[in-house]
Motif scaffolding. Structure first.
Motif, short mmCIF file in Angstrom:
data_model
loop_
_atom_site.label_atom_id
_atom_site.label_comp_id
_atom_site.label_asym_id
_atom_site.label_seq_id
_atom_site.Cartn_x
_atom_site.Cartn_y
_atom_site.Cartn_z
N LYS A 127 -26.63 -5.45 14.27
CA LYS A 127 -25.88 -5.56 13.01
C LYS A 127 -24.46 -5.06 13.21
O LYS A 127 -24.23 -3.91 13.55
N ASN A 128 -23.53 -5.96 12.98
CA ASN A 128 -22.10 -5.65 13.07
C ASN A 128 -21.72 -4.79 11.85
O ASN A 128 -21.85 -5.25 10.71
N PRO A 129 -21.27 -3.55 12.08
CA PRO A 129 -20.99 -2.68 10.93
C PRO A 129 -19.70 -3.02 10.20
O PRO A 129 -19.46 -2.51 9.11
N ILE A 130 -18.88 -3.90 10.76
CA ILE A 130 -17.62 -4.28 10.12
C ILE A 130 -17.83 -5.41 9.12
O ILE A 130 -17.36 -5.35 7.98
N ASP A 131 -18.56 -6.46 9.52
CA ASP A 131 -18.79 -7.58 8.59
C ASP A 131 -20.20 -7.58 8.01
O ASP A 131 -20.54 -8.46 7.21
N SER A 132 -21.02 -6.62 8.44
CA SER A 132 -22.40 -6.45 7.94
C SER A 132 -23.31 -7.63 8.26
O SER A 132 -24.36 -7.80 7.63
N LYS A 133 -22.93 -8.46 9.23
CA LYS A 133 -23.79 -9.57 9.65
C LYS A 133 -24.54 -9.18 10.92
O LYS A 133 -24.10 -8.34 11.70
N THR A 134 -25.68 -9.83 11.11
CA THR A 134 -26.54 -9.55 12.26
C THR A 134 -26.43 -10.70 13.26
O THR A 134 -26.58 -11.87 12.88
N TYR A 135 -26.18 -10.36 14.51
CA TYR A 135 -25.96 -11.36 15.56
C TYR A 135 -27.00 -11.22 16.67
O TYR A 135 -27.49 -10.12 16.95
#
Length: 320
Positions: A127-135
Motif C-alpha cells: 500500500k502506497n502511503p502517499i496515494d493510498s492505493k495498493t500495488y
C-alpha cells in the motif's frame, strides 16, 4: 549488487559439472585463471565465479528504508521507516570466450521484497502511503547481470587489499547514472528521466581461506567463503509508483551477502518461491548477453518493452 547450482540435486546440466569436463569445455575459466599470480586478482576473480567453472551463489539478506529529505511526509511515510526486508540471491559463473584469455562474469539475480516484520514472508502487494492505493510487488528479477570481458593474463591485478584483524577486505563503490528517458523512452517519474544511484560493496575473506585459495597455478574447487556488506541508495522502486519528481526521497538498501557452493544450499522456503514462479533463476546464463537492472527489467517484463508506459501501468494496477 548477484549474483550456484547442484546439477544432480535439481536436474540441470552445468558446464564442467562432470569429472574432467573442465579440461574439455572451451568456456572453462580454469586454464586462464591458473596463469594469474597477483593475490588480489586471485581473490577478486573468485567473487566473480568459481574457478572450476560451475555455478555459485551469493545469498542476499537485508532491509530497505525510506530516506526522505526533511522528513517531509511524516507521519504517512517517515524518514528512516523500514519498508521491506529483502531476501534472494545472485547465481553466477565465470565464462571464458573460447580460444582467448577473456573472462566474463555471467549471472542472474532474484531478490524478493518481504514483510518488514517477517523476512520469510514474500510480499505480493504494497500500500502506497502517499496515494493510498495498493500495488503488486515486483521482485528484483534481473536476467541477466553480466560483466566483462576481463583480459586475464599473468599480469592481471585486483583491487587494493586491507588486513582487518583476521580477515582480508576490499571495497567497490559504484556510482550509477543511466538516462532511462533517452534509452527507453520512459522517464519513470525520475528527475530528468535519469536513474541515479550509489552501490557500495565491502568484501571479507578469512585469512585461512585466503591462504588456501591463493596458491599460484592451482584451480580451486567450490566457492570461496566470502562475506559481503552491501548498501545502495536509489530512487523508489518502480512498482511503488512514487514519482521521484513529486515525492522527493530515496530508498536505502542495507544487506549482507555470503557465498554458497550451489543453488541446492539455498534455504527450502526461498527455493520453493523461485521454483514456483521464477525457475529460470535456478542457474546462471551459459553465454554472454545483454544485462538488466531493476528498471530495465521492469520495462521489459511489466511494460512489455514499451507496449505501455510506467504511468499507465501504475494507473492500471493501483487498487483503491
Amino acid at each position: 549488487m548477484s549474483a550456484a547450482l547442484t546439477a544432480l540435486a535439481v536436474g540441470v546440466a552445468v558446464p564442467g559439472a562432470a569429472a574432467g569436463d573442465e579440461l574439455d569445455d572451451p568456456t572453462a575459466p580454469g586454464p586462464v585463471y591458473k596463469t594469474v599470480t597477483d593475490k588480489s586478482a586471485l581473490l577478486s576473480l573468485q567473487t566473480n565465479g568459481r574457478p572450476d567453472g560451475r555455478d555459485m551463489v551469493f545469498r542476499i539478506s537485508g532491509s530497505v528504508y525510506a530516506n526522505i529529505e526533511g522528513n517531509a511526509y511524516d507521519p504517512s511515510l517517515r524518514h528512516g521507516q523500514k519498508l521491506f526486508n529483502i531476501e534472494g540471491y545472485n547465481i553466477r559463473r565465470l565464462y571464458r570466450v573460447p580460444g582467448t584469455t577473456q573472462l566474463y562474469q555471467l549471472s542472474r539475480e532474484i531478490v524478493f521484497y518481504t514483510d518488514p516484520a517477517d523476512p520469510t514472508k514474500v510480499l505480493r502487494e504494497w500500500k502506497n502511503p502517499i496515494d493510498s492505493k495498493t500495488y503488486p510487488v515486483v521482485p528484483i528479477n534481473n536476467d541477466a547481470v553480466n560483466f566483462g570481458p576481463f583480459n586475464v593474463t599473468s599480469s592481471y591485478v585486483g583491487p587494493p587489499l586491507r588486513q582487518m584483524h583476521d580477515e582480508t577486505e576490499w571495497t567497490s563503490d559504484i556510482p550509477v547514472r543511466t538516462d532511462l528517458k533517452t534509452a527507453l523512452g520512459d522517464s519513470f517519474g525520475l528527475v530528468n528521466g535519469v536513474y541515479a544511484a550509489q552501490e557500495m560493496f565491502d568484501f571479507y575473506v578469512d585469512e585461512r581461506e585466503v591462504a588456501a585459495r591463493t596458491v599460484a597455478g592451482s584451480v580451486p574447487k567450490g566457492a570461496m567463503k566470502t562475506k559481503i556488506s552491501w548498501a545502495r541508495t536509489s530512487p523508489w522502486a518502480p512498482f511503488m509508483c512514487l514519482p521521484e519528481t513529486d515525492v522527493r526521497g530515496q530508498l536505502t538498501y542495507h544487506a549482507r551477502s555470503w557465498s554458497l557452493d550451489s543453488y541446492g544450499e539455498i534455504e527450502p522456503w526461498l527455493r520453493a518461491e523461485v521454483e514456483a514462479a521464477y525457475p529460470l533463476y535456478k542457474a546462471a546464463p551459459t553465454a554472454p548477453g545483454p544485462s538488466e537492472n531493476s528498471w530495465t527489467s521492469f520495462y521489459n517484463k511489466q511494460l512489455g518493452k514499451g507496449a505501455t508506459t510506467w504511468a499507465s501501468w501504475c494507473a492500471a494496477n493501483g487498487k483503491a
